[in-house]
Write a protein that holds these residues in place. Structure first.
Motif, PDB file in Angstrom:
ATOM      1  N   ASP A  33       0.822  -1.207   0.000  1.00 32.80           N
ATOM      2  CA  ASP A  33       0.000   0.000   0.000  1.00 32.80           C
ATOM      3  C   ASP A  33       0.861   1.265   0.000  1.00 32.80           C
ATOM      4  N   ARG A  57      -3.533  -2.644  -3.498  1.00 38.74           N
ATOM      5  CA  ARG A  57      -4.469  -3.244  -2.565  1.00 38.74           C
ATOM      6  C   ARG A  57      -4.519  -4.749  -2.697  1.00 38.74           C
ATOM      7  N   GLU A  59      -7.000  -6.721  -2.281  1.00 40.76           N
ATOM      8  CA  GLU A  59      -8.142  -7.282  -2.996  1.00 40.76           C
ATOM      9  C   GLU A  59      -7.924  -7.241  -4.486  1.00 40.76           C
ATOM     10  N   ASP A  83      -6.247  -2.445   3.835  1.00 41.42           N
ATOM     11  CA  ASP A  83      -7.490  -3.132   3.475  1.00 41.42           C
ATOM     12  C   ASP A  83      -7.496  -4.615   3.826  1.00 41.42           C
ATOM     13  N   GLU A 507     -15.792  -7.696  -0.349  1.00 41.62           N
ATOM     14  CA  GLU A 507     -16.323  -6.425   0.049  1.00 41.62           C
ATOM     15  C   GLU A 507     -17.759  -6.577   0.356  1.00 41.62           C
ATOM     16  N   ASP A 613     -10.615  -7.538   5.826  1.00 40.24           N
ATOM     17  CA  ASP A 613      -9.502  -6.630   5.860  1.00 40.24           C
ATOM     18  C   ASP A 613      -8.604  -7.029   6.960  1.00 40.24           C
ATOM     19  N   GLY A 652     -18.392  -1.321   0.445  1.00 41.85           N
ATOM     20  CA  GLY A 652     -17.057  -1.152   0.969  1.00 41.85           C
ATOM     21  C   GLY A 652     -16.799  -2.190   2.010  1.00 41.85           C
ATOM     22  N   GLY A 654     -14.880  -2.058   4.090  1.00 44.76           N
ATOM     23  CA  GLY A 654     -14.688  -1.409   5.374  1.00 44.76           C
ATOM     24  C   GLY A 654     -15.980  -1.434   6.133  1.00 44.76           C
ATOM     25  N   GLU A 657     -16.519  -4.090   8.329  1.00 42.00           N
ATOM     26  CA  GLU A 657     -15.845  -4.081   9.592  1.00 42.00           C
ATOM     27  C   GLU A 657     -16.713  -3.498  10.630  1.00 42.00           C
TER      28      GLU A 657
END
Lengths: 666, 154
Positions: A33, A57, A59, A83, A507, A613, A652, A654, A657
């Motif tokens: 990254d 990334r 992914e 990620d 994702e 992630d 996302g 994220g 998470e």
């Protein structure tokens, strides 16, 4: 096939002959990254005359790898990435593609380096990386090819000159004369094999023996029959009664399986439950535990808290993989008992779920646009072969899931399958879901996703009983990516975009899982689940592995919030850890089953998270709750939930998470 | 000034940077990666480093400004900065990061803030120096001269 491809690959880069140019043109994929480091590495690698592809990334890297299975020879990855954790990626790659992976980091602490080793990295470079260090990375490619090649050769001829005895990287053989080397690199027929390969380092993925899904299932069945403690290669061999299979083959496979189980149990102790279910009663569906080889199911299990079962399942699934990525270390063996054969009960605790698989092979996801499922299921059914082929693909990861899927005796598998299928589904896409099961027996309509995945997995999975599973095996491999991507809407969200996308799932999964607690790579769930109900989990796990995403679908059954499932999908991406991660979740989701659902979701999501992630945190943390529920089986997981979960994920990872962090009130 | 002079000046400047610990052998590795096919490699990488570092420093400032500091996050940023600075060869920045990480582990807010200041200073210093150095290189190249090969012999 695997052997063919591996041999071909081996030849391609075989140091001894591939070409004077080697290692010129070595195809390297570098993931970091940090743009500065990435640029420098790329430049250095080009200076070494390698063909470089860079990615920021994980992914993206996974999807690149999945799209082009044979497009790369080696992967260099940073450890700390926002990620996805580098180790997860490592696991995913190991499971799905079985490529050599080198980790890099500015962190030179012993623990981190050790982690690299246990997760199956070929090497660990401390930053700043010097060009001299990069000049030699081709050795890992050659070494791996050599091992694979040996396997191929072994299967071809009894005595190969280069039977290297010491499969330095081969799974340890603790066996003795090999009767026939069933595709074992060790082809020798003398007894001293034992001495040589005793070492158990095989836990790190070293795919040597190509264990098909069916074979693995038989293996798992045999082990379960004997009892994990008493399972000795000789007896297993006798029980399996497979002509041409040598004791050494079994021994090394057993080792891997044990490691795998250990890893799973590391995640959640309740594996046993799951395992049983996972493996689907019929037989050692995990025939292809080796599939996990690459994947280090253990790692996954551990990471994702994949219940041992899931691992087993996955392994089983993975077994389909030719690459025998037995990394998953057979600790599963121990757990296997749990899995596989309780499946019928656990998984389907719900009972009906299994039916689902048959009924609607691919529409488990009800609403979930899991691409995988329909296709996967179909493919699964198509041929078991595909699975085996898939296994190869999946290399490490899928194998795992497959077993799960496959195993579940048709009826049971179903339930499991659901989870698995869901996962598998995602993976299934790859797998020749010939399995009829795919229909995700899980009555869980919700879990459609799961089912699909599961179904797919079952099919592909090593579950021999389920012819369907044939497709499964591939799951692990291909699936893994799928899974992760397809963030299986754990069942609840039918819409779980399971598997369709390679990295996407993850994702999606994450988002999906929101509700569910992060469907961490099945493993996590599995672990959790296993505790609750080994079966389902196992299935899920299996699914998860490959397709961590599949887990999502399964979730539907569990009722766990879709998010859980979603995570599962992610697991796959992680590759190495993928399966593990997602599976646990998926499993967890499933195991949560009814009661837990809530709790599971959380766990699952949590698990998934890790997958997605790398937030390992999710995985284990939440699951404890899930564990309480033996059955994850996400029956209740409404598909809608899954869908939403998936969708969310898409938004996302994220997001996932966040989702997972909630604590599922179990 | 003529090319020869500029080149000598460049050599002296480089030496001083090394002597002062601002740069280390890794920087030389980067220079070696530059060639005719990639004539601007060092400039590109260094620019990337600047951008990245500034972003990280900014994130760090914000993170440490919170009432409830997330040390994990802070640590992760510092780790990244450490990685990139070490890849460039910005030794002092890297060392400052190492110290910073220790305090992060201890969750010592004050020390962390001090470290952040330290890192920022080191960063600014190395940035200025690198800009000067690269500017000098440009002048030399513009004047038709070549950049001397530098060996780390001290």
């Amino acid at each position: 096939m695997s052997s063919a491809s591996s041999s071909a690959a081996a030849r391609k880069f075989n140091g001894d002959g591939a070409g004077d140019q080697f290692p010129v043109g070595l195809r390297v994929l570098v993931v970091d990254d940090d743009p500065t480091c990435l640029m420098i590495l790329e430049r250095m690698l080009r200076t070494c005359l390698y063909e470089v592809t860079k990615c920021k990334r994980a992914e993206v890297a996974l999807s690149l790898l999945r799209e082009n299975k044979n497009g790369y020879d080696i992967v260099l990855s940073d450890v700390h990435m926002p990620d996805m954790d580098g180790f997860k990626l490592l696991e995913h790659i190991g499971l799905e593609m079985d490529l050599p992976v080198i980790m890099m980091s500015a962190d030179d602490g012993k623990n981190v380096v050790m982690k690299g080793v246990t997760h199956g990295a070929c090497d660990y470079l401390i930053k700043p990386v010097r060009i001299e260090a990069l000049k030699n990375i081709w050795q890992h490619v050659v070494r791996k090819r050599k091992n694979e090649w040996k396997d191929v050769e072994q299967s071809c001829s009894a005595e190969e000159g280069d039977r290297q005895q010491k499969p330095s990287d081969e799974a340890d053989y603790s066996s003795s004369a090999n009767e026939g080397n069933w595709r074992n690199a060790k082809k020798k027929r003398d007894e001293d094999e034992e001495g040589e390969d005793k070492d158990d380092s095989s836990t790190i993925k070293k795919p040597r023996v190509v264990w098909s899904v069916e074979l693995h299932q038989q293996f798992v069945a045999a082990v379960n029959q004997l009892g994990i403690d008493k399972a000795v290669p000789k007896k297993i061999l006798e029980l399996m009664n497979v002509p041409g299979l040598t004791r050494e083959n079994v021994a090394s496979h057993l080792q891997k399986y044990r490691l795998y189980l250990r890893r799973l149990s590391g995640v959640s102790q309740h594996q046993s439950n799951l395992n049983n279910s996972f493996i689907s009663p019929q037989e050692a569906t995990f025939g292809t535990m080796s599939a996990f080889n690459g994947i280090d199911l253990q790692t996954l299990a551990v990471a994702g808290q994949l219940p041992a079962q899931s691992l087993a399942t996955l392994q089983a699934a993975g077994l389909g993989r030719s690459t025998a990525k037995a990394d998953v270390s057979m600790p599963l063996v121990d757990e296997r008992n749990i899995f596989s054969f309780e499946n019928p009960r656990l998984r389907y605790g719900e009972g009906q779920q299994q039916h689902l698989s048959s009924t609607k092979p691919m529409n488990f996801l009800h609403g979930i646009p899991t691409n995988m499922e329909p296709k996967q299921l179909a493919s699964l059914q198509q041929s078991t072969q595909s699975l085996s082929g898939l296994s190869m693909r999946i290399n490490a990861s899928s194998a795992q899931s497959n077993p799960l899927l496959v195993q579940t005796a048709q009826s049971q598998a179903r339930g499991q399958m659901l989870s698995e299928n869901t996962i598998a589904n995602s993976h299934l896409a790859r797998l020749p879901s010939s399995v009829g099961q795919p229909s995700v027996p899980n009555g869980i309509s919700n879990n459609v996703l799961a089912r699909n995945g599961v179904a797919a997995i079952n099919r592909g999975a090593a579950y021999s009983p389920i012819s369907q599973t044939s497709s499964m095996p591939s799951f692990p491999m291909n699936q893994t990516t799928e899974l992760s991507v397809s963030s299986f809407p754990l069942g609840s969200t039918p819409g779980l975009p399971s598997i369709t996308s390679k990295g996407m799932f993850q994702e999606e999964v994450t988002s999906e899982i929101k509700g569910s607690s992060g469907f961490v790579q099945n493993y996590d769930i599995y672990n959790e689940l296993s505790q609750h109900k080994s079966h389902d989990w196992v299935q899920n796990v299996g699914l998860m592995y490959d397709t961590s995403q599949l887990a999502n679908p399964l979730q539907g059954n569990i009722g766990v919030s879709p998010s859980v499932i979603v995570h599962q999908g992610f697991s796959s991406t992680q590759q190495t850890g993928q399966i593990r991660d997602s599976t646990p979740i998926g499993k967890a989701m499933y195991s949560l089953g009814k009661g837990m659902e809530q709790g599971n979701h959380q766990n699952i999501s949590q698990h998934l998270q890790p997958l997605v992630d790398n937030s390992a945190r999710v995985k284990a943390e939440n699951f404890p709750d899930a564990n309480s529920h033996s059955n994850f089986f996400p029956e209740q997981y409404g598909q809608e939930d899954l869908m939403s979960a998936l969708l969310k994920q898409q938004e996302g990872i994220g997001a996932a998470e966040n989702e997972f962090d909630f604590d599922i009130p179990v | 000034m003529d090319v020869g002079q500029m080149q000598r000046q460049w050599v002296d400047y480089m030496k001083s940077l090394f002597m002062e610990g601002l740069l280390d052998g890794q920087f030389l590795q980067l220079k070696q990666l530059q060639d005719e096919t990639n004539p601007d490699f060092v400039v590109e990488v260094v620019s990337l480093f600047f951008e990245d570092s500034e972003r990280l420093l900014n994130d760090l400032t914000i993170a440490l400004d919170q009432t409830d500091i997330d040390f994990k996050k802070v640590d992760s940023h510092v780790h990244q900065l450490k990685g990139s600075s070490s890849s460039i060869g910005a030794q002092r920045v890297k060392n400052a990061c190492i110290a910073f990480r220790n305090f992060c582990e201890e969750q010592n807010i004050d020390a962390c803030l001090r470290c952040l200041q330290q890192v920022k200073q080191e960063y600014c210093l190395v940035k200025t120096k690198l800009e000067t150095l690269l500017g000098l290189e440009q002048q030399i190249a513009a004047a038709g001269g070549s950049i001397p090969m530098m060996e780390l012999s001290f």
